[in-house]
Design a protein around this motif. Structure first.
Motif, PDB file in Angstrom:
ATOM      1  N   THR A 120     -23.260 -25.295  -6.456  1.00 14.77           N
ATOM      2  CA  THR A 120     -23.244 -26.617  -6.792  1.00 14.77           C
ATOM      3  C   THR A 120     -22.505 -26.970  -7.770  1.00 14.77           C
ATOM      4  N   ARG A 121     -22.499 -25.882  -8.957  1.00 18.05           N
ATOM      5  CA  ARG A 121     -21.578 -26.222 -10.131  1.00 18.05           C
ATOM      6  C   ARG A 121     -20.289 -25.911  -9.797  1.00 18.05           C
ATOM      7  N   LEU A 122     -19.846 -24.908  -8.959  1.00 17.09           N
ATOM      8  CA  LEU A 122     -18.421 -24.556  -8.888  1.00 17.09           C
ATOM      9  C   LEU A 122     -17.891 -25.732  -7.991  1.00 17.09           C
ATOM     10  N   SER A 123     -18.681 -26.080  -6.826  1.00 17.99           N
ATOM     11  CA  SER A 123     -18.246 -27.152  -6.140  1.00 17.99           C
ATOM     12  C   SER A 123     -17.895 -28.430  -6.577  1.00 17.99           C
ATOM     13  N   ALA A 124     -18.598 -28.631  -7.602  1.00 12.78           N
ATOM     14  CA  ALA A 124     -18.230 -30.019  -8.609  1.00 12.78           C
ATOM     15  C   ALA A 124     -16.837 -29.725  -9.352  1.00 12.78           C
ATOM     16  N   ALA A 125     -16.758 -28.504  -9.920  1.00 13.24           N
ATOM     17  CA  ALA A 125     -15.620 -28.311 -10.480  1.00 13.24           C
ATOM     18  C   ALA A 125     -14.289 -28.150  -9.713  1.00 13.24           C
ATOM     19  N   ILE A 126     -14.365 -27.696  -8.551  1.00  8.65           N
ATOM     20  CA  ILE A 126     -13.141 -27.611  -7.645  1.00  8.65           C
ATOM     21  C   ILE A 126     -13.013 -28.886  -7.140  1.00  8.65           C
ATOM     22  N   GLY A 127     -13.947 -29.778  -6.952  1.00  7.24           N
ATOM     23  CA  GLY A 127     -13.672 -31.149  -6.191  1.00  7.24           C
ATOM     24  C   GLY A 127     -13.221 -31.052  -4.676  1.00  7.24           C
ATOM     25  N   ASP A 128     -12.393 -31.665  -4.631  1.00  5.60           N
ATOM     26  CA  ASP A 128     -11.795 -31.864  -3.102  1.00  5.60           C
ATOM     27  C   ASP A 128     -10.652 -30.938  -2.823  1.00  5.60           C
ATOM     28  N   ARG A 129     -10.326 -29.997  -3.757  1.00  2.00           N
ATOM     29  CA  ARG A 129      -9.081 -29.217  -3.418  1.00  2.00           C
ATOM     30  C   ARG A 129      -9.438 -28.234  -2.329  1.00  2.00           C
ATOM     31  N   PRO A 130      -8.851 -27.905  -1.325  1.00  3.32           N
ATOM     32  CA  PRO A 130      -9.199 -26.806  -0.477  1.00  3.32           C
ATOM     33  C   PRO A 130      -9.073 -25.567  -1.249  1.00  3.32           C
ATOM     34  N   VAL A 131      -9.960 -24.772  -0.738  1.00  2.50           N
ATOM     35  CA  VAL A 131     -10.384 -23.364  -1.388  1.00  2.50           C
ATOM     36  C   VAL A 131      -9.838 -22.234  -0.515  1.00  2.50           C
ATOM     37  N   VAL A 132      -8.949 -21.034  -1.145  1.00 10.89           N
ATOM     38  CA  VAL A 132      -8.562 -20.026  -0.390  1.00 10.89           C
ATOM     39  C   VAL A 132      -9.182 -18.797  -1.305  1.00 10.89           C
ATOM     40  N   VAL A 133     -10.083 -17.953  -0.759  1.00  2.00           N
ATOM     41  CA  VAL A 133     -10.573 -16.786  -1.396  1.00  2.00           C
ATOM     42  C   VAL A 133     -10.026 -15.764  -1.030  1.00  2.00           C
ATOM     43  N   ALA A 134      -9.282 -14.881  -1.988  1.00  2.69           N
ATOM     44  CA  ALA A 134      -8.811 -13.535  -1.664  1.00  2.69           C
ATOM     45  C   ALA A 134      -9.825 -12.609  -1.977  1.00  2.69           C
ATOM     46  N   ALA A 135     -10.602 -12.025  -0.835  1.00  3.66           N
ATOM     47  CA  ALA A 135     -11.744 -11.107  -1.098  1.00  3.66           C
ATOM     48  C   ALA A 135     -11.428  -9.574  -1.402  1.00  3.66           C
ATOM     49  N   SER A 136     -11.891  -8.987  -2.346  1.00  2.00           N
ATOM     50  CA  SER A 136     -11.918  -7.579  -2.517  1.00  2.00           C
ATOM     51  C   SER A 136     -10.521  -7.026  -2.628  1.00  2.00           C
ATOM     52  N   THR A 137      -9.797  -7.891  -3.810  1.00  2.00           N
ATOM     53  CA  THR A 137      -8.344  -7.452  -3.655  1.00  2.00           C
ATOM     54  C   THR A 137      -8.043  -6.120  -4.593  1.00  2.00           C
ATOM     55  N   HIS A 138      -6.873  -5.460  -4.448  1.00  2.00           N
ATOM     56  CA  HIS A 138      -6.668  -4.387  -5.101  1.00  2.00           C
ATOM     57  C   HIS A 138      -5.306  -4.434  -5.842  1.00  2.00           C
ATOM     58  N   ASP A 139      -4.941  -3.555  -6.615  1.00  2.00           N
ATOM     59  CA  ASP A 139      -3.820  -3.296  -7.528  1.00  2.00           C
ATOM     60  C   ASP A 139      -2.378  -4.073  -6.798  1.00  2.00           C
ATOM     61  N   GLY A 140      -1.867  -4.965  -7.281  1.00  2.00           N
ATOM     62  CA  GLY A 140      -0.787  -5.502  -6.919  1.00  2.00           C
ATOM     63  C   GLY A 140      -0.968  -6.782  -5.931  1.00  2.00           C
ATOM     64  N   GLU A 141      -1.911  -6.619  -5.245  1.00  2.00           N
ATOM     65  CA  GLU A 141      -2.219  -7.794  -4.343  1.00  2.00           C
ATOM     66  C   GLU A 141      -2.561  -9.441  -5.088  1.00  2.00           C
ATOM     67  N   GLU A 142      -2.993  -9.112  -6.143  1.00  2.00           N
ATOM     68  CA  GLU A 142      -3.451 -10.366  -6.774  1.00  2.00           C
ATOM     69  C   GLU A 142      -1.966 -11.094  -6.940  1.00  2.00           C
ATOM     70  N   ILE A 143      -1.187 -10.537  -7.836  1.00  6.49           N
ATOM     71  CA  ILE A 143       0.059 -11.522  -8.227  1.00  6.49           C
ATOM     72  C   ILE A 143       0.985 -11.904  -6.895  1.00  6.49           C
TER      73      ILE A 143
END
Length: 430
Positions: A224-247
């Protein structure tokens, strides 16, 4: 019974080297690779009392294996509440997750090193009736000493690489003897079955525990807290990333026209400093979960550098990108991908890179169902994410297809239970 000369030599060598184990473990603890408070558990010295009655022991070396044991733990609690369940693992990360995820009454310990004294101390204390080893843990002293004590032994969800086969193939007698100690061997797939048979194993069916289980849990208040902080922006989750993938993912998704919230969930949260440094060099603003920060109106990047909260972040997602799958495009060592069933069980549309070798069969099933898309490189993501983020109905249809495919994949737990039941002790009045 003739004992393999290689196993005799292995036992002698591990007995000779065992006096060095405390110093080696202390050194690892100083490096942050062992828990300094619980390091004696690795020498077979239990940190908790053994309850009265019969006990079953489940072992998985690291995070993925121990998480796959959670449905087995729950089945024991439902079907055999008279049994104490002990779970062991070998890494700090897995121990941290088990502390959060194991239900009350289930015991976690670190697995002993494979030295005769540590193994004997461990088995003397816990006296299991049955031991279930997940995936590819073949420690000769531990397995053969448990067999000598007439502990039931099961190798479940077994996965074995060609490299492992080549290693054991140099000692065929030892491989046959260790594998013959198991009452049941249930590999993940035909490939592992053929490799195990080439070493002399008798196969009793197939089970892939990573395909079983429920969706990961979450904290509703945090959602609930994070949903309120994000608001109406679409959310993409990059799950279980490794070295080099984040950037690489951040740069690629910068090309999307619409503003979104990108949540990076590194597979190893201790990499947070390196991730933050790379993002800072490129001029990106971000918030760190571990420091209690949340994505505000000025922050579109959220580094979810905590353990045991994957269920929370996946539930926030409109679309999920699977990490550990872009190694070739980034010229990194192959990872083999991570479990695409986690978003699928929550009905989330997902996209992955091409490196899903550890999940080949389930990836193929999800792709065939239309619940998972594959791209070659992070740069290809905007073209597939933009339509999903723009069309809620299509994203939901894709997520529903993924959910149905995940449900069809998860029948292995029943097969494992059918294999375990004949090996269990008789019910007590506990």
């Amino acid at each position: 019974m003739n004992v393999s000369p290689a196993l005799i030599l292995y036992r002698l060598l591990t007995r000779m080297l065992e006096p060095l184990a405390p110093r080696l473990l202390d050194a690892r603890a100083r490096q942050g690779k062992e828990d300094p408070v619980r390091v004696d558990e690795r020498l077979g010295m239990a940190s908790v009392r053994r309850p009265e009655g019969d006990l079953v022991w489940l072992h998985g070396v690291s995070v993925g294996e121990t998480l796959s044991l959670l449905p087995v733990v729950e089945r024991f609690r439902q079907a055999r509440p008279d049994l104490t369940v002990l779970v062991t693992s070998g890494t700090l990360t897995s121990a941290t997750l088990m502390a959060k995820r194991l239900p009350p009454g289930v015991i976690h310990q670190f697995a002993p090193v494979d030295a005769p004294g540590a193994v004997s101390a461990f088995l003397d204390h816990w006296r299991p009736s049955l031991a279930v080893f997940v995936e590819s843990e073949l420690w000769p002293n531990l397995i053969l000493e448990a067999r000598r004590r007439e502990v039931g032994l099961v190798l479940a969800s077994a996965r074995i690489t060609e490299k492992t086969v080549e290693g054991w193939g140099r000692f065929p007698g030892a491989a046959r003897e260790v594998l013959a100690a198991f009452d049941r061997i249930l590999p993940q797939d035909e490939t592992s079955a053929a490799r195990l048979e080439s070493l002399g194993a008798r196969i009793d069916g197939h089970v892939n525990l990573k395909l079983s289980g429920a969706a990961p849990p979450h904290d509703a208040a945090a959602f609930t807290r994070l949903s309120a902080a994000i608001g109406d922006r679409p959310v993409v989750v990059a799950a279980s990333t490794h070295d080099g993938e984040e950037i690489a993912l951040v740069r690629a998704l910068d090309r999307l026209a619409d503003r979104l919230c990108l949540i990076l969930v590194p597979r190893h949260p201790e990499r947070r400093a390196a991730i933050a440094a790379a993002l800072t060099r490129d001029g990106y603003r971000f918030a760190l979960r571990s420091e209690g920060q949340e994505p505000d109106g000025e922050t579109d990047l959220y580094i979810a550098d905590t353990l045991g909260e994957m269920g929370l972040f996946l539930r926030l997602a409109d679309v999920v990108v699977m990490g550990g799958s872009f190694s070739a495009a980034l010229e990194k060592p192959p990872v083999g991908g991570h479990n695409p069933l986690e978003p699928a069980r929550l009905g989330k549309p997902a996209v992955t890179g091409p490196d899903m070798s550890n999940w080949a069969a389930v990836t193929a099933a999800l792709v065939a169902s239309g619940g998972l898309l594959v791209v070659e490189a992070p740069a290809d993501l905007p073209a597939v994410l933009a339509p999903l983020l723009a069309d809620d109905a299509e994203a939901k249809r894709m997520g529903d297809r993924a959910r149905r495919a995940a449900a069809e994949a998860g029948s292995g737990l029943d097969r494992l239970w059918d294999a375990l039941e004949p090996l269990l002790p008789e019910r007590s009045g506990r």
